[in-house]
Design a protein around this motif. Structure first.
Motif, PDB file in Angstrom:
ATOM      1  N   GLN A 109      35.236  31.240  35.805  1.00 20.12           N
ATOM      2  CA  GLN A 109      36.168  32.339  36.084  1.00 20.12           C
ATOM      3  C   GLN A 109      37.346  31.798  36.879  1.00 20.12           C
ATOM      4  OE1 GLN A 109      33.894  35.152  38.359  1.00 20.12           O
ATOM      5  NE2 GLN A 109      33.048  36.166  36.559  1.00 20.12           N
ATOM      6  N   PHE A 110      38.425  32.542  36.833  1.00 15.82           N
ATOM      7  CA  PHE A 110      39.564  32.266  37.695  1.00 15.82           C
ATOM      8  C   PHE A 110      39.134  32.545  39.132  1.00 15.82           C
ATOM      9  CE2 PHE A 110      43.670  32.971  39.685  1.00 15.82           C
ATOM     10  CZ  PHE A 110      44.546  32.173  38.970  1.00 15.82           C
ATOM     11  N   ARG A 111      39.647  31.768  40.080  1.00 12.06           N
ATOM     12  CA  ARG A 111      39.338  32.004  41.484  1.00 12.06           C
ATOM     13  C   ARG A 111      40.618  32.057  42.308  1.00 12.06           C
ATOM     14  NH1 ARG A 111      35.524  33.831  40.490  1.00 12.06           N
ATOM     15  NH2 ARG A 111      33.358  33.383  40.959  1.00 12.06           N
ATOM     16  N   CYS A 112      40.798  33.171  43.008  1.00  9.58           N
ATOM     17  CA  CYS A 112      41.904  33.301  43.950  1.00  9.58           C
ATOM     18  C   CYS A 112      41.285  33.586  45.310  1.00  9.58           C
ATOM     19  CB  CYS A 112      42.822  34.443  43.532  1.00  9.58           C
ATOM     20  SG  CYS A 112      44.160  34.744  44.691  1.00  9.58           S
ATOM     21  N   GLN A 113      41.434  32.688  46.241  1.00  8.79           N
ATOM     22  CA  GLN A 113      40.839  32.876  47.573  1.00  8.79           C
ATOM     23  C   GLN A 113      41.415  31.860  48.550  1.00  8.79           C
ATOM     24  OE1 GLN A 113      36.927  31.778  45.796  1.00  8.79           O
ATOM     25  NE2 GLN A 113      36.691  30.373  47.530  1.00  8.79           N
ATOM     26  N   ILE A 140      43.742  28.985  47.103  1.00 10.20           N
ATOM     27  CA  ILE A 140      43.757  28.488  45.729  1.00 10.20           C
ATOM     28  C   ILE A 140      43.911  29.673  44.779  1.00 10.20           C
ATOM     29  CG2 ILE A 140      42.331  26.444  46.118  1.00 10.20           C
ATOM     30  CD1 ILE A 140      39.989  28.191  44.844  1.00 10.20           C
ATOM     31  N   ALA A 141      44.353  29.368  43.563  1.00  7.73           N
ATOM     32  CA  ALA A 141      44.398  30.382  42.498  1.00  7.73           C
ATOM     33  C   ALA A 141      44.448  29.641  41.173  1.00  7.73           C
ATOM     34  CB  ALA A 141      45.622  31.284  42.662  1.00  7.73           C
ATOM     35  N   ARG A 206      52.140  29.213  49.542  1.00  5.64           N
ATOM     36  CA  ARG A 206      51.663  30.577  49.796  1.00  5.64           C
ATOM     37  C   ARG A 206      51.296  30.802  51.258  1.00  5.64           C
ATOM     38  NH1 ARG A 206      48.205  32.252  44.416  1.00  5.64           N
ATOM     39  NH2 ARG A 206      49.856  31.669  42.940  1.00  5.64           N
TER      40      ARG A 206
ATOM     41  N   TRP B 414      34.117  40.592  43.742  1.00  4.33           N
ATOM     42  CA  TRP B 414      33.755  39.991  42.445  1.00  4.33           C
ATOM     43  C   TRP B 414      34.887  40.211  41.441  1.00  4.33           C
ATOM     44  CZ3 TRP B 414      33.373  41.123  37.336  1.00  4.33           C
ATOM     45  CH2 TRP B 414      32.676  40.216  36.534  1.00  4.33           C
ATOM     46  N   ARG B 417      38.728  38.571  43.114  1.00  6.49           N
ATOM     47  CA  ARG B 417      38.896  37.122  43.274  1.00  6.49           C
ATOM     48  C   ARG B 417      39.249  36.465  41.938  1.00  6.49           C
ATOM     49  NH1 ARG B 417      32.562  35.457  44.378  1.00  6.49           N
ATOM     50  NH2 ARG B 417      31.887  35.799  42.231  1.00  6.49           N
ATOM     51  N   GLN B 418      39.111  37.214  40.847  1.00  8.05           N
ATOM     52  CA  GLN B 418      39.543  36.682  39.549  1.00  8.05           C
ATOM     53  C   GLN B 418      41.037  36.943  39.301  1.00  8.05           C
ATOM     54  OE1 GLN B 418      36.812  37.173  36.179  1.00  8.05           O
ATOM     55  NE2 GLN B 418      35.436  38.264  37.561  1.00  8.05           N
ATOM     56  N   TYR B 419      41.624  37.755  40.130  1.00  9.84           N
ATOM     57  CA  TYR B 419      43.055  38.050  39.993  1.00  9.84           C
ATOM     58  C   TYR B 419      43.849  37.202  40.981  1.00  9.84           C
ATOM     59  CZ  TYR B 419      41.291  42.550  38.120  1.00  9.84           C
ATOM     60  OH  TYR B 419      40.632  43.527  37.427  1.00  9.84           O
ATOM     61  N   ASP B 420      44.938  36.645  40.537  1.00 12.98           N
ATOM     62  CA  ASP B 420      45.838  35.981  41.469  1.00 12.98           C
ATOM     63  C   ASP B 420      46.623  37.076  42.190  1.00 12.98           C
ATOM     64  OD1 ASP B 420      47.737  34.593  42.848  1.00 12.98           O
ATOM     65  OD2 ASP B 420      48.282  33.274  41.185  1.00 12.98           O
ATOM     66  N   TYR B 421      46.215  37.368  43.410  1.00 19.81           N
ATOM     67  CA  TYR B 421      46.893  38.464  44.127  1.00 19.81           C
ATOM     68  C   TYR B 421      47.932  37.957  45.119  1.00 19.81           C
ATOM     69  CZ  TYR B 421      43.021  37.417  47.345  1.00 19.81           C
ATOM     70  OH  TYR B 421      42.106  36.783  48.154  1.00 19.81           O
TER      71      TYR B 421
END
Lengths: 236, 733
Positions: A109-113, A140-141, A206, B414, B417-421
């Motif tokens: 999955q994509f990870r943005c954190q 990261i994203a 960012r 859940w 975190r899959q979205y680039d926010y």
């Protein structure tokens, strides 16, 4: 010091990097169009994040053939400073300017954190304002940040201190739990042997203003400017 | 023409007769197709138009209300916000990934069609319970689809909501909202003005995908819906990213009169709507439309819903420059027709006329149906369920943990975190708070964005539920320190031809309108999605409100997280014994019954005003709306967000479960420094609002006592575990 931010079709962090370099750090900065073939007059090139060419085929795989890339490669090979962020890192790998390859995140999955990074080597143009071993916080994203290199390449990266950032826990310990994408050795960023080309998955642009929750990223860009202003140079 | 032909396209015999009347002859196949999509519920709003007129749509700061691609609100300094929400429910029900992805693509096009730079996406999702494997497949696909499209565009998905209820099992809801920023001088409208001007098609080539998607959106789902999978379009976010940049470059050079995106009903809708708005006609040659496939008929070209296409009317002589800009971005731009003065949509294939229809017949003469409205019978039963004899829980700590783990309340990390926010580096507060906050670079101002709706409340009382949707959205904005300015709505309902659904729709819109008036948040546009039914069973009536607010000084904003030890906790508003329709009732007692909490709009406006005032005066360190799960969950959420506990002492004559879990409206939980306490209480008193000091922040646990008796004392760790791990664990099954 003059920065150039390369705009590929599908780049989407180009404006963010441009904003940090120009509005936050007050440095001269231009966009460089993928279709151009000249990078003369620039002191540092940034390959920004995004989805160049839609990441179709494989992230960075098409961008490496962009008309501007031969000039970028010449610039890099002659010691010019090149920073690849996220998709920019992927492009540097595909172009052979940095060793290794990217796979899809192990979670698929994509990870943005936000992630914590341990600075493994501060003796570079990009990290000299950090302490060695310092833990910094940069988000990261990405969907393809699972860095891979074979054992021999890894050994070489280790031996030459080319691993610059590793994902770590807040206390600096490099643990599997702190690894957001499965990358080998928790690697988040590497540099070439000569020390002028940095690729990293996290996005320093960012977190260059306190309003956005952190300023560690600003230090990375400021390192580049400091290094340049001290008159340090690499290569030819 | 055989009745089967037009009936299959979704037209009734009466509608076909009406078309004959308008044209003064029998329509041909292409014309019937054009009428069928434009007169579909999705495009024609034939069951909703009269009711939608109830919405207040005006305010001095509204620059563009309903009827355009998107609404526009003045935010000062010559700038404006452009925003709209839209559903993609049916496509997502049968092809979740592409359905959701193209939902994002479509709504984003509506934003830059007005000339605005898209800056953010929000999403509102509804699914069945997660223990159903198909629901997990749908949610996984929908979230991945939104991520795929939004992330690639470089648009942060900054806020949203996800709810689970059996009523959505067969018919999930996927509502996407997009927001853009614009210099007011750059605003363009979807108008084909200037007789003789060229009509250009920009972007992707036209294929056979999505033909009759609008019609599909206007019928109930059934076993046979799977066969509609080819009606779902396939998205190419990379091309849309190029399209955004090209169109904004074109705007910057002031090359066009108007532009419109091609969503539902493709070239047909975009062309006739642009002509109708300008009072012009249009001549289009389908032979000039670049194709993806060979052998397409005029009918297919006119109805294709291929994505990533825009219709532009350039200024005279600007065609070549438009083409040059598009070429630079790797896009095709082709002149496919001209603006005419006769009000007729004349479609040709080479020299041959294949359709000839008055533009306004397609857009304005769509029949409007007023269905008899009937209060559903279930309401009498459900509203009168006696909730006063519920067994009182033995262990309140256990109840709170159960609520924190309930998917409607549990962390949605859940998903987000899959979205680039964070992309675009404006996200000051992302997902997980009451509202997202974006800075506006170079101004010191901020935008606050939220999307809200509670289908369960609307099911139990659509009027109150509709009003609450508006009030809660505004309250969420107020809690971050923003003044609510306007809203876009997505009205998700069942089959409007059924009197009960017509009644729900009317009631919900009435309630929403009442709240819009009271809170001064006009409606600037939106979308109606009917026929959300599976095998004859309607979803909960689910109006979703997307709201935009302004923070004048971004430094004076607020969030829900407790950050300082020994801050005073103040509960603004009053807790009443209102557990009808609550999450507590559903999760702990297995009941969806009773009446939703009441809403006093005067009280609501006053509470929000005090919250904004106190935040603007710098007196508040945290603010959080009390919503699903009531006060107890609000306390837990603020604690978990800040990693700081509290000691809370409540005094009340209510049963503890009512006191803790009632979802009474117009309540906000504030944390203020001890020195600010009296001033905040005085502000509330001045407005005649109840406000009580209920405790202080402290330690690493949430300890709550009621009338001197400890009802629970939970460590942050045990609460966090339930709250954070619930949805990942369900999805991993």
């Amino acid at each position: 010091m003059k920065f150039g931010v390369i705009v590929f079709p599908g780049s989407n962090c180009d404006q963010d990097v441009y904003h940090v370099l120009g509005a936050v750090l007050g440095q001269p900065v231009d966009y460089l169009w993928h279709g151009d073939t000249d990078v003369a007059g620039y002191d540092c090139l940034v390959l920004p994040g995004g989805f160049s060419y839609g990441d179709y085929l494989r992230a960075g795989a098409i961008a490496r053939f962009a008309p501007i890339m031969p000039a970028v490669i010449d610039f890099a090979r002659s010691g010019g400073l090149v920073l690849g962020i996220c998709n920019g890192f992927q492009i540097l790998l595909e172009a052979g300017l940095l060793p290794g390859a990217m796979r899809r995140n192990d979670c698929l999955q994509f990870r943005c954190q936000w992630t914590y990074l341990r600075v493994e080597n501060n003796a570079t143009p990009f990290t000299n304002r950090f302490r060695e071993g310092q833990v910094i916080r940069i988000p990261i994203a990405h969907g393809e940040g699972n860095y891979y290199a074979d054992a021999a390449t890894l050994a070489e990266l280790e031996a030459n201190r080319q691993i610059i950032f590793r994902y770590c826990a807040p206390d600096g310990e490099v643990t599997p739990a702190a690894n957001p994408n499965g990358s080998v050795g928790n690697i988040a960023g590497i540099i070439n042997r000569e020390g002028n080309i940095l690729g990293m998955m996290p996005h320093p642009e960012r977190c260059a203003e306190s309003l956005l929750g952190g300023t560690d990223g600003r230090e990375l860009f400021a390192s580049i400017v400091d290094w340049w202003q001290r008159g340090e140079r690499l290569g030819a | 023409m055989e009745p089967e032909v037009y009936r299959q396209m979704g037209l009734t015999d009466e509608e076909f007769e009406r078309i004959k009347e308008i044209l003064g002859r029998e329509p041909n196949y292409v014309e019937v197709g054009m009428f069928a999509v434009m007169w579909s519920e999705h495009c024609g709003y034939k069951h909703s138009r009269p009711v939608l007129k109830l919405f207040p749509t005006k305010a001095p700061w509204v620059l563009q209300g309903p009827g355009e691609n998107a609404g526009i609100i003045d935010i000062g300094d010559g700038q404006a916000v452009v925003f709209k929400i839209e559903s993609h429910n049916h496509p997502s029900a049968i092809e979740p990934f592409q359905g959701a992805a193209t939902g994002v693509g479509g709504i984003v096009r509506d934003i830059f069609a007005m000339g605005a730079r898209p800056i953010a996406v929000l999403d509102s999702l509804r699914f069945g319970p997660l223990d159903d494997p198909r629901t997990r497949y749908l949610m996984g696909g929908v979230v991945a689809g939104i991520a795929f499209y939004g992330n690639c565009l470089g648009l942060p998905t900054v806020a949203g909501e996800v709810y689970f209820d059996p009523s959505y099992t067969g018919n999930p809801l996927v509502n996407a909202m997009a927001v853009g920023l614009i210099e007011q001088k750059d605003i363009r409208r979807g108008r084909a003005a200037g007789v003789g001007n060229a009509v250009m098609l920009v972007g992707a080539r036209t294929g056979r995908d999505g033909i009759h998607g609008a019609t599909f959106a206007s019928e109930e789902l059934s076993e046979a819906s799977e066969e509609r999978r080819p009606s779902v379009q396939v998205g190419d976010p990379f091309r849309e990213k190029l399209l955004i940049e090209a169109c904004l470059d074109i705007i910057k050079e002031d090359l066009i009169i108007g532009m419109q995106d091609m969503g539902a009903a493709g070239i047909t809708s975009s062309s006739c709507e642009m002509a109708a708005r300008a009072g012009t006609g249009m001549e289009i040659d389908v032979a000039l439309v670049p194709r993806r496939e060979e052998g397409m008929t005029p009918y297919e070209v006119m109805l294709s819903e291929s994505q990533e296409r825009m219709l532009l009317v350039p200024k005279k002589g600007a065609e070549a420059r438009v083409q040059a800009i598009c070429r630079r971005w790797g896009l095709e731009a082709v002149v496919i027709g001209r603006v005419t003065d006769d009000g007729i949509m004349r479609i040709k294939e080479g020299g041959r006329v294949v359709a000839e229809v008055p533009a306004r017949a397609l857009t304005d003469q769509c029949p409007v149906y007023e269905v008899e409205r009937r209060r559903p019978a279930y309401l009498d039963k459900l509203q009168h369920v006696d909730l006063s004899h519920l067994p009182e829980p033995g262990d309140y700590g256990e109840v709170l943990l159960k609520l924190l783990a309930a998917p409607n309340i549990a962390s949605k990390e859940w998903v987000y975190r899959q979205y680039d926010y964070m992309v675009r580096t404006d996200t000051v507060a992302g997902p997980g708070g009451d509202a997202a906050v974006l800075r506006i670079k170079g101004t010191g101002k901020g935008l606050a964005l939220t999307v809200d709706g509670n289908g369960r409340y609307c099911y139990l009382d659509p009027e109150t539920g509709g009003a609450i949707a508006v009030a809660e959205a505004a309250r969420n904005l107020s809690c971050v320190g923003a003044r609510p300015l306007g809203l876009t709505d997505c009205l998700n309902f069942g089959n409007p031809e059924k009197p009960e659904v017509a009644w729900q729709f009317y009631q919900a819109v009435t309630g929403m309108s009442r709240a819009c008036e009271a809170l001064q948040t006009p409606v600037t546009g939106g979308n109606v999605s009917f026929y959300n039914e599976t095998e004859g069973e309607a979803i909960y009536p689910t109006p979703v409100v997307g709201m935009v607010g302004l923070i004048t000084d971004i430094e004076k904003r607020c969030a829900l997280a407790w950050r300082r030890e020994d801050d005073v906790l103040i509960l603004l508003g009053e807790t009443c014994p209102e557990i009808g329709g609550s999450e507590y009732l559903a999760v702990v007692h297995g009941l969806v019954a009773g009446r939703p909490p009441g809403l006093n709009l005067e009280r609501e406006a006053a509470v929000q005003e005090v919250v904004r005032q106190a935040i603007a005066a710098g007196l508040v360190t945290a603010a959080h709306d009390c919503a699903e799960g009531g006060l107890a969950v609000a306390l837990a959420e603020s604690a978990l967000a800040g990693g700081l506990g509290a000691v809370v002492e409540l005094a009340s004559s209510l049963r503890p479960d009512y006191l803790l879990f009632s979802e009474s409206q117009s309540r906000v939980l504030l944390a203020v420094p001890p020195a600010a306490r009296d001033r905040v209480l005085a502000m509330a008193r001045e407005k005649g609002l109840p406000a009580a000091v209920i405790g202080r922040t402290a330690g690493r646990a949430l300890a709550v006592r009621v009338n001197g008796r400890t009802v629970f004392n939970l460590s942050l760790g045990e609460m966090e575990k339930q709250w954070r791990e619930s949805i990942p664990a369900l999805m991993a099954r």
